[in-house]
Design a protein around this motif. Structure first.
Motif: not given
Ligand SMILES: [Zn+2]
Ligand SMILES: [Zn+2]
Length: 151
Positions: A8-14, A75-80
């Protein structure tokens, strides 16, 4: 989630899941991959699109590539964090960005491409095949690679 490789992405949203065997990985030292990873090289795991599922808020950005096709970058909308790419020539495959795996030790390149752009301090294992640029038929190479011929 079902069994498979997660990341997943860095922030965990994806979050994503790749079912089946661990897809083959290659490293790319081209300028585009340096930019997209904001680092020295990109790591890609080429997975069948049907084996890949993703959840969370993503956005797509697309650019022309040197195969004369287009690369859709997701890419993740939240953390890019860049999570995966899809090349318009091989829409049945996804190129999952290796650093996003939960277990990054599974991202072991079986080939290095664009080593002509490699940073001098990046030292490669001489046992791993390299390409100065990229294989002539990158789409076919990826397809073969993905079926495991280069692993
Ligand atoms: Zn993210
Ligand atoms: Zn590249």
């Amino acid at each position: 989630m079902a069994e498979g490789l997660t990341g997943g992405c860095q922030c965990g949203a994806v979050r994503y899941l790749i079912v089946g065997p661990t897809p083959p990985c290659h490293a790319c030292h081209c300028r585009e991959c340096q930019k997209q990873s904001a680092s020295a090289f990109g790591l890609s795991l080429t997975a069948a699109r049907q084996a890949f599922s993703v959840t969370g808020p993503v956005r797509r950005w697309d650019r022309p590539n040197d195969l004369g096709a287009r690369t859709t970058c997701v890419f993740c909308v939240e953390c890019g964090t860049r999570v995966f790419h899809i090349d318009s020539l091989t829409p049945d495959r996804v190129s999952v960005k290796g650093g996003s795996l939960d277990d990054i030790t599974l991202a072991v390149p079986s080939a290095h491409i664009w080593v002509s752009r490699k940073l001098d301090w990046v030292l490669l294992d001489p046992a791993v095949p390299t390409h100065a640029t990229q294989p002539d038929d990158m789409a076919a190479w990826r397809a073969g690679f993905s079926s495991g011929c280069c692993t």
